[in-house]
Scaffold this motif. Sequence first.
Motif, PDB file in Angstrom:
ATOM      1  N   PHE A  65       0.837  -1.197   0.000  1.00  0.00           N
ATOM      2  CA  PHE A  65       0.000   0.000   0.000  1.00  0.00           C
ATOM      3  C   PHE A  65       0.877   1.254   0.000  1.00  0.00           C
ATOM      4  CE2 PHE A  65      -2.123   3.352   2.451  1.00  0.00           C
ATOM      5  CZ  PHE A  65      -3.268   3.527   1.698  1.00  0.00           C
ATOM      6  N   LEU A  66       1.858   1.286   0.890  1.00  0.00           N
ATOM      7  CA  LEU A  66       2.761   2.439   0.967  1.00  0.00           C
ATOM      8  C   LEU A  66       3.585   2.594  -0.308  1.00  0.00           C
ATOM      9  CD1 LEU A  66       4.007   2.126   4.659  1.00  0.00           C
ATOM     10  CD2 LEU A  66       2.254   3.665   3.749  1.00  0.00           C
ATOM     11  N   LYS A  67       4.053   1.476  -0.853  1.00  0.00           N
ATOM     12  CA  LYS A  67       4.865   1.517  -2.066  1.00  0.00           C
ATOM     13  C   LYS A  67       4.053   2.016  -3.263  1.00  0.00           C
ATOM     14  CE  LYS A  67       7.955  -1.375  -4.782  1.00  0.00           C
ATOM     15  NZ  LYS A  67       8.526  -2.717  -4.937  1.00  0.00           N
ATOM     16  N   SER A  68       2.799   1.592  -3.369  1.00  0.00           N
ATOM     17  CA  SER A  68       1.974   2.049  -4.490  1.00  0.00           C
ATOM     18  C   SER A  68       1.728   3.553  -4.411  1.00  0.00           C
ATOM     19  CB  SER A  68       0.648   1.278  -4.550  1.00  0.00           C
ATOM     20  OG  SER A  68      -0.182   1.591  -3.449  1.00  0.00           O
ATOM     21  N   ARG A  69       1.457   4.050  -3.215  1.00  0.00           N
ATOM     22  CA  ARG A  69       1.253   5.504  -3.041  1.00  0.00           C
ATOM     23  C   ARG A  69       2.524   6.271  -3.407  1.00  0.00           C
ATOM     24  NH1 ARG A  69      -3.753   5.070  -3.216  1.00  0.00           N
ATOM     25  NH2 ARG A  69      -4.841   4.237  -1.446  1.00  0.00           N
ATOM     26  N   SER A  70       3.654   5.765  -2.950  1.00  0.00           N
ATOM     27  CA  SER A  70       4.927   6.420  -3.216  1.00  0.00           C
ATOM     28  C   SER A  70       5.241   6.433  -4.712  1.00  0.00           C
ATOM     29  CB  SER A  70       6.039   5.703  -2.447  1.00  0.00           C
ATOM     30  OG  SER A  70       7.288   6.212  -2.807  1.00  0.00           O
ATOM     31  N   GLN A  71       5.027   5.310  -5.394  1.00  0.00           N
ATOM     32  CA  GLN A  71       5.320   5.256  -6.827  1.00  0.00           C
ATOM     33  C   GLN A  71       4.422   6.190  -7.624  1.00  0.00           C
ATOM     34  OE1 GLN A  71       5.607   1.439  -8.682  1.00  0.00           O
ATOM     35  NE2 GLN A  71       7.253   0.764  -7.338  1.00  0.00           N
ATOM     36  N   ILE A  72       3.156   6.264  -7.262  1.00  0.00           N
ATOM     37  CA  ILE A  72       2.245   7.164  -7.976  1.00  0.00           C
ATOM     38  C   ILE A  72       2.699   8.613  -7.825  1.00  0.00           C
ATOM     39  CG2 ILE A  72      -0.098   8.133  -7.924  1.00  0.00           C
ATOM     40  CD1 ILE A  72       0.075   5.486  -9.443  1.00  0.00           C
ATOM     41  N   LEU A  73       3.159   8.971  -6.644  1.00  0.00           N
ATOM     42  CA  LEU A  73       3.577  10.353  -6.397  1.00  0.00           C
ATOM     43  C   LEU A  73       4.940  10.676  -6.999  1.00  0.00           C
ATOM     44  CD1 LEU A  73       2.439  10.746  -2.687  1.00  0.00           C
ATOM     45  CD2 LEU A  73       1.360  11.726  -4.724  1.00  0.00           C
ATOM     46  N   ASN A  74       5.858   9.705  -7.022  1.00  0.00           N
ATOM     47  CA  ASN A  74       7.240   9.992  -7.386  1.00  0.00           C
ATOM     48  C   ASN A  74       7.667   9.544  -8.778  1.00  0.00           C
ATOM     49  OD1 ASN A  74       7.709  11.120  -4.820  1.00  0.00           O
ATOM     50  ND2 ASN A  74       8.015   9.089  -3.956  1.00  0.00           N
TER      51      ASN A  74
END
Length: 158
Positions: A65-74
């Motif tokens: 969950f955290l990784k998906s949010r981070s990838q979408i933002l970065n």
Amino acid sequence: MLDITVKIEAGDLYDYMLMHSYNSPAGLVGSAFGAILILFAMATQQWLFIVLGLVMLLYLPWTLFLKSRSQILNNPVFQEPLRYILDEEGLTVSQGEASEKMAWEDMHKAVSTGRSIILYTSRVNATLFPKRQLGDQRIAVVEMISTHMSPGKVKIRS
């Protein structure tokens, strides 16, 4: 020929990551071990094992969950919509000036989740077709994939 434009969101990426991880040997073993720890704790009344089992069961979904949010933002790829063209030859993915064409015979497999149709372009890379963005073209996408890939590679359910 199908011409589709989609914007990958965090939930779409999370759905793919969950499916990919839990269909791998490591994901299956980790989940099974977590469940065994919880069953062991209930049988022996050693509650420390419930905590350990819950940590094992919840760690992977939380980190994904955290990784998906981070990838979408970065990741700049997810900032703009992607254009997919499916035709008799294969799949063309383009964004801005960049474009890449992949032949149907080079595709590894096609699967679906409740949220997406996933077309694996390699063992670990995939093209995501969020069902909510496909609308009326969803059936046509499934037909195009099913027509051009061997039946053993296609595991798409409605």
